[in-house]
Design a protein around this motif. Structure first.
Motif, PDB file in Angstrom:
ATOM      1  N   LEU A  87     -14.256  12.733  -9.692  1.00  0.00           N
ATOM      2  CA  LEU A  87     -12.839  13.001  -9.739  1.00  0.00           C
ATOM      3  C   LEU A  87     -12.373  12.795 -11.205  1.00  0.00           C
ATOM      4  O   LEU A  87     -11.617  13.511 -11.753  1.00  0.00           O
ATOM      5  N   GLN A  88     -13.065  11.914 -11.838  1.00  0.00           N
ATOM      6  CA  GLN A  88     -12.713  11.691 -13.080  1.00  0.00           C
ATOM      7  C   GLN A  88     -13.069  13.024 -14.131  1.00  0.00           C
ATOM      8  O   GLN A  88     -12.416  13.340 -14.947  1.00  0.00           O
ATOM      9  N   GLU A  89     -14.166  13.413 -13.812  1.00  0.00           N
ATOM     10  CA  GLU A  89     -14.638  14.624 -14.399  1.00  0.00           C
ATOM     11  C   GLU A  89     -13.852  16.094 -14.199  1.00  0.00           C
ATOM     12  O   GLU A  89     -13.386  16.726 -15.115  1.00  0.00           O
ATOM     13  N   ALA A  90     -13.289  16.022 -12.934  1.00  0.00           N
ATOM     14  CA  ALA A  90     -12.619  16.989 -12.654  1.00  0.00           C
ATOM     15  C   ALA A  90     -10.936  17.038 -13.405  1.00  0.00           C
ATOM     16  O   ALA A  90     -10.332  18.003 -13.747  1.00  0.00           O
ATOM     17  N   LEU A  91     -10.593  15.629 -13.689  1.00  0.00           N
ATOM     18  CA  LEU A  91      -9.308  15.459 -14.142  1.00  0.00           C
ATOM     19  C   LEU A  91      -9.433  15.840 -15.610  1.00  0.00           C
ATOM     20  O   LEU A  91      -8.329  15.755 -16.372  1.00  0.00           O
ATOM     21  N   LYS A  92     -10.619  15.832 -16.223  1.00  0.00           N
ATOM     22  CA  LYS A  92     -10.819  16.189 -17.602  1.00  0.00           C
ATOM     23  C   LYS A  92     -10.233  17.514 -18.146  1.00  0.00           C
ATOM     24  O   LYS A  92      -9.913  17.793 -19.334  1.00  0.00           O
ATOM     25  N   GLY A  93     -10.009  18.453 -17.077  1.00  0.00           N
ATOM     26  CA  GLY A  93      -9.325  19.883 -17.517  1.00  0.00           C
ATOM     27  C   GLY A  93     -10.525  20.870 -17.647  1.00  0.00           C
ATOM     28  O   GLY A  93     -10.901  21.820 -17.761  1.00  0.00           O
ATOM     29  N   VAL A 106       1.090  -1.326   0.212  1.00  0.00           N
ATOM     30  CA  VAL A 106      -0.154   0.079  -0.278  1.00  0.00           C
ATOM     31  C   VAL A 106       0.766   1.220  -0.096  1.00  0.00           C
ATOM     32  O   VAL A 106       0.859   2.167  -0.847  1.00  0.00           O
ATOM     33  N   ALA A 107       1.807   1.334   0.831  1.00  0.00           N
ATOM     34  CA  ALA A 107       2.636   2.432   0.760  1.00  0.00           C
ATOM     35  C   ALA A 107       3.449   2.811  -0.191  1.00  0.00           C
ATOM     36  O   ALA A 107       3.608   3.955  -0.717  1.00  0.00           O
ATOM     37  N   LYS A 108       3.968   1.838  -0.882  1.00  0.00           N
ATOM     38  CA  LYS A 108       4.698   1.851  -2.092  1.00  0.00           C
ATOM     39  C   LYS A 108       4.078   2.271  -3.340  1.00  0.00           C
ATOM     40  O   LYS A 108       4.283   2.951  -4.068  1.00  0.00           O
ATOM     41  N   LYS A 109       3.030   1.369  -3.642  1.00  0.00           N
ATOM     42  CA  LYS A 109       2.353   1.272  -4.871  1.00  0.00           C
ATOM     43  C   LYS A 109       1.043   2.338  -4.946  1.00  0.00           C
ATOM     44  O   LYS A 109       0.585   2.648  -6.030  1.00  0.00           O
ATOM     45  N   PHE A 110       0.304   2.316  -3.696  1.00  0.00           N
ATOM     46  CA  PHE A 110      -0.897   3.433  -3.556  1.00  0.00           C
ATOM     47  C   PHE A 110      -0.330   4.650  -3.265  1.00  0.00           C
ATOM     48  O   PHE A 110      -0.566   5.755  -4.110  1.00  0.00           O
ATOM     49  N   PHE A 111       0.232   4.812  -2.167  1.00  0.00           N
ATOM     50  CA  PHE A 111       0.586   6.069  -1.591  1.00  0.00           C
ATOM     51  C   PHE A 111       2.167   6.507  -2.308  1.00  0.00           C
ATOM     52  O   PHE A 111       2.193   7.896  -2.450  1.00  0.00           O
ATOM     53  N   GLY A 112       2.641   5.561  -2.577  1.00  0.00           N
ATOM     54  CA  GLY A 112       4.239   6.016  -3.139  1.00  0.00           C
ATOM     55  C   GLY A 112       3.961   6.301  -4.759  1.00  0.00           C
ATOM     56  O   GLY A 112       5.045   7.027  -5.299  1.00  0.00           O
ATOM     57  N   THR A 113       2.858   6.115  -5.309  1.00  0.00           N
ATOM     58  CA  THR A 113       2.961   6.677  -6.739  1.00  0.00           C
ATOM     59  C   THR A 113       1.936   7.754  -6.866  1.00  0.00           C
ATOM     60  O   THR A 113       0.716   7.674  -6.394  1.00  0.00           O
ATOM     61  N   PRO A 114       2.652   8.682  -7.753  1.00  0.00           N
ATOM     62  CA  PRO A 114       1.728   9.907  -7.763  1.00  0.00           C
ATOM     63  C   PRO A 114       0.271   9.742  -8.380  1.00  0.00           C
ATOM     64  O   PRO A 114       0.560   8.968  -9.376  1.00  0.00           O
ATOM     65  N   MET A 115      -0.412  10.200  -8.032  1.00  0.00           N
ATOM     66  CA  MET A 115      -1.951  10.264  -8.859  1.00  0.00           C
ATOM     67  C   MET A 115      -1.857  11.159  -9.980  1.00  0.00           C
ATOM     68  O   MET A 115      -1.266  12.543  -9.958  1.00  0.00           O
ATOM     69  N   PRO A 116      -1.959  10.585 -11.343  1.00  0.00           N
ATOM     70  CA  PRO A 116      -1.716  11.402 -12.420  1.00  0.00           C
ATOM     71  C   PRO A 116      -2.469  12.573 -12.308  1.00  0.00           C
ATOM     72  O   PRO A 116      -3.778  12.732 -12.156  1.00  0.00           O
ATOM     73  N   ASN A 117      -1.946  13.763 -12.661  1.00  0.00           N
ATOM     74  CA  ASN A 117      -2.627  15.087 -12.835  1.00  0.00           C
ATOM     75  C   ASN A 117      -3.365  15.736 -11.673  1.00  0.00           C
ATOM     76  O   ASN A 117      -4.410  16.477 -11.737  1.00  0.00           O
ATOM     77  N   ILE A 118      -2.908  15.057 -10.373  1.00  0.00           N
ATOM     78  CA  ILE A 118      -3.433  15.601  -9.280  1.00  0.00           C
ATOM     79  C   ILE A 118      -2.517  16.291  -8.317  1.00  0.00           C
ATOM     80  O   ILE A 118      -1.409  15.813  -8.257  1.00  0.00           O
ATOM     81  N   ALA A 119      -2.596  17.515  -8.097  1.00  0.00           N
ATOM     82  CA  ALA A 119      -1.788  18.370  -7.336  1.00  0.00           C
ATOM     83  C   ALA A 119      -1.683  18.142  -6.090  1.00  0.00           C
ATOM     84  O   ALA A 119      -0.847  18.072  -5.234  1.00  0.00           O
ATOM     85  N   SER A 120      -3.064  18.006  -5.410  1.00  0.00           N
ATOM     86  CA  SER A 120      -3.193  18.002  -4.078  1.00  0.00           C
ATOM     87  C   SER A 120      -4.452  17.097  -3.804  1.00  0.00           C
ATOM     88  O   SER A 120      -5.358  16.928  -4.639  1.00  0.00           O
ATOM     89  N   PHE A 121      -4.335  16.172  -2.803  1.00  0.00           N
ATOM     90  CA  PHE A 121      -5.394  15.407  -2.312  1.00  0.00           C
ATOM     91  C   PHE A 121      -5.223  14.929  -0.856  1.00  0.00           C
ATOM     92  O   PHE A 121      -4.364  14.649  -0.417  1.00  0.00           O
ATOM     93  N   GLY A 122      -6.422  14.833  -0.261  1.00  0.00           N
ATOM     94  CA  GLY A 122      -6.547  14.598   1.128  1.00  0.00           C
ATOM     95  C   GLY A 122      -7.863  14.215   1.422  1.00  0.00           C
ATOM     96  O   GLY A 122      -9.067  14.234   0.764  1.00  0.00           O
ATOM     97  N   ALA A 123      -7.940  13.143   2.702  1.00  0.00           N
ATOM     98  CA  ALA A 123      -9.131  12.702   3.112  1.00  0.00           C
ATOM     99  C   ALA A 123      -9.663  13.301   4.369  1.00  0.00           C
ATOM    100  O   ALA A 123      -8.776  13.629   5.259  1.00  0.00           O
ATOM    101  N   GLU A 166      -7.306  18.794  -5.895  1.00  0.00           N
ATOM    102  CA  GLU A 166      -7.036  19.602  -6.726  1.00  0.00           C
ATOM    103  C   GLU A 166      -6.041  19.313  -7.900  1.00  0.00           C
ATOM    104  O   GLU A 166      -5.155  18.521  -7.603  1.00  0.00           O
ATOM    105  N   THR A 167      -6.533  19.481  -9.193  1.00  0.00           N
ATOM    106  CA  THR A 167      -5.803  18.932 -10.340  1.00  0.00           C
ATOM    107  C   THR A 167      -4.997  19.947 -10.660  1.00  0.00           C
ATOM    108  O   THR A 167      -4.797  21.109 -10.168  1.00  0.00           O
ATOM    109  N   THR A 168      -4.009  19.356 -11.455  1.00  0.00           N
ATOM    110  CA  THR A 168      -2.931  20.098 -12.224  1.00  0.00           C
ATOM    111  C   THR A 168      -3.470  21.242 -13.110  1.00  0.00           C
ATOM    112  O   THR A 168      -2.580  22.213 -13.237  1.00  0.00           O
ATOM    113  N   THR A 169      -4.730  21.152 -13.589  1.00  0.00           N
ATOM    114  CA  THR A 169      -5.269  22.182 -14.325  1.00  0.00           C
ATOM    115  C   THR A 169      -5.857  22.960 -13.648  1.00  0.00           C
ATOM    116  O   THR A 169      -6.695  24.285 -14.128  1.00  0.00           O
TER     117      THR A 169
END
Length: 130
Positions: free
Chosen positions: A124-130, A51-68, A90-93
């Protein structure tokens, strides 16, 4: 078993914001972490290291910030803790999204053995569309 220790255990995870000293104490070695299809880094992970390496350790594509942000905690007497809340992304766009989630945790012998997420990945997918 009283549900109070289970609630306290999972509250601690969120309050620590997944601090390594807390996760190493709380997560069982055989943890199963299940993320909703369609969500960034979705899939089923086995063990906290995975989980730490592959979920949290892999950047989420096109997401600048993310929190629960948990809003409600509920537990039963069978080792389950339900957490209702939202993610804020918040997305990179420059788009922002608030995504509702529910996390179902299973606790055994004072350790988290599974977390299953259900979240509205469409928002989230809609927000990522730009």
């Amino acid at each position: 078993m009283s549900k109070t220790p289970d609630l306290a255990l999972i509250r601690r995870v969120y309050e620590s914001r997944m601090a390594p000293e807390v996760t190493s104490e709380v997560m069982a070695p055989d943890l199963v972490w299940d993320i909703t299809p369609g969500f960034p880094n979705s899939g089923v992970y086995h063990g906290w290291d995975d989980v730490a390496k592959k979920f949290f350790g892999t950047p989420m594509p096109n997401i600048a910030s993310f929190g629960a942000f948990p809003e409600e905690f509920h537990a039963d007497d069978e080792g389950h803790v339900f957490v209702y809340g939202h993610y804020h992304a918040e997305t990179t766009t420059g788009n922002a999204a608030d995504i509702r989630f529910i996390h179902l945790w299973t606790i055994r012998d004072g350790k988290a053995v599974s977390m299953r997420q259900a979240a509205d990945s469409h928002i989230l997918q809609e927000a990522l569309k730009g």
